[in-house]
Design a protein around this motif. Structure first.
Motif, mmCIF file in Angstrom:
data_model
loop_
_atom_site.group_PDB
_atom_site.id
_atom_site.type_symbol
_atom_site.label_atom_id
_atom_site.label_comp_id
_atom_site.label_asym_id
_atom_site.label_seq_id
_atom_site.Cartn_x
_atom_site.Cartn_y
_atom_site.Cartn_z
ATOM 1 N N GLN A 1 0.828 -1.196 0.000
ATOM 2 C CA GLN A 1 0.000 0.000 0.000
ATOM 3 C C GLN A 1 0.874 1.262 0.000
ATOM 4 N N GLU B 1 -1.142 6.295 2.759
ATOM 5 C CA GLU B 1 -2.250 5.522 3.322
ATOM 6 C C GLU B 1 -1.838 4.804 4.587
ATOM 7 N N ALA B 2 -0.619 4.267 4.592
ATOM 8 C CA ALA B 2 -0.126 3.585 5.794
ATOM 9 C C ALA B 2 0.022 4.569 6.953
ATOM 10 N N ARG C 1 -1.778 7.298 7.415
ATOM 11 C CA ARG C 1 -3.132 7.630 7.899
ATOM 12 C C ARG C 1 -3.657 6.531 8.813
ATOM 13 N N GLU C 2 -3.397 5.273 8.460
ATOM 14 C CA GLU C 2 -3.856 4.173 9.309
ATOM 15 C C GLU C 2 -3.153 4.200 10.669
ATOM 16 N N LYS C 3 -1.847 4.483 10.671
ATOM 17 C CA LYS C 3 -1.117 4.562 11.933
ATOM 18 C C LYS C 3 -1.629 5.713 12.795
ATOM 19 N N HIS D 1 -4.923 4.766 14.279
ATOM 20 C CA HIS D 1 -4.707 3.787 15.337
ATOM 21 C C HIS D 1 -4.260 4.475 16.627
#
Length: 266
Positions: free
Chosen positions: A245, A249-250, A252-254, A257
């Motif tokens: 990915q 995007e990674a 934003r996910e972190k 979280h």
């Protein structure tokens, strides 16, 4: 560094690409002819294939069915190319060899759905010994290649109503792939495992069944190790080195979280 030429040759082979072991062994034999016999006996290389002229069936070649420049066929018990005084097993051991070849031919079809199998027995002082060979290759192309070679060498020492078996198994795996996006990949290597076991024996058929059971169990364990440990570890390493990915995007996910964890702590 070892002063023994043979140890030095083995040390060198361990540092060279596993996919080219057979080629490198041949080069070492050419450079040091005195080490040829020891190298060919000690270093496992991918199995080669020949065709039996009498049975018209393919068989696998290794150092255990070689006599000079000829190889004994397990189907006809004849050497290819013909050899007048080739070493063959005794009548009793040959009967067991025939039954073992029939059994492992079925095993090969059930487990590998193709490939080639060969079983060779020979006499020793207090029993007999042998090897079970299995090979499965994919149809090679300019982009992909792959092969699985199993070499199971055993000794059987006769005792009262029992037999002591010592099995040494080697799996040689070669996988190659090349794509325009990822480039070329070569995943090659070998694994060696050994086991000893005492098993009940009633007649010669019991020997064939005991050997078949030990080889089947060992192959299952080694396949699971390759899949779970080696391939699993390789997948984890590749996953850490390269993300599929996008980096944004990674991130934003972190961040999402961290926000969830922060809200829960409050």
């Amino acid at each position: 560094m070892s002063s023994d030429p043979f140890d030095s040759a083995l040390d060198l082979l361990r540092r060279l690409p596993p996919a080219k072991t057979a080629h490198n062994v041949q080069l070492l034999c050419d450079l040091a002819p005195a080490l040829s016999e020891e190298l060919l006996e000690s270093v496992d290389v991918p199995l080669t294939v020949k065709k039996c002229s009498k049975s018209n069936r393919e068989f696998l070649c290794c150092d255990y069915n070689r006599d000079g420049d000829s190889w004994r066929s397990p189907w006809s018990n004849a050497f290819e190319p013909p050899l007048e005084d080739g070493v063959c097993p005794s009548e009793r051991v040959r009967r067991m060899e025939v039954r073992a070849n029939e059994g492992f031919d079925v095993y090969r079809e059930l487990y590998f759905e193709g490939g080639i199998s060969s079983v060779y027995f020979w006499d020793i002082d207090d029993g007999f010994a042998g090897c079970v060979l299995l090979k499965k290759s994919v149809s090679p192309t300019s982009k992909t290649s792959g092969s699985w070679d199993s070499i199971h060498v055993f000794e059987s020492q006769d005792r009262a109503r029992m037999s002591h078996y010592k099995l040494t198994s080697t799996v040689i795996l070669n996988l190659g792939n090349e794509t325009g996006v990822l480039g070329s990949m070569d995943l090659s290597g070998n694994m060696v495992r050994q086991v000893e076991q005492d098993m009940a024996v009633e007649d010669d058929n019991s020997h064939v069944m005991n050997i078949g059971r030990m080889v089947e169990d060992m192959e299952l364990k080694m396949r699971n190790l390759l899949q779970e440990v080696y391939f699993g570890k390789a997948k984890d390493v590749v996953g850490d080195l390269r993300s599929i990915q996008a980096l944004s995007e990674a991130n934003r996910e972190k961040q999402a979280h961290r926000e969830v964890i922060s809200s829960m702590s409050k």
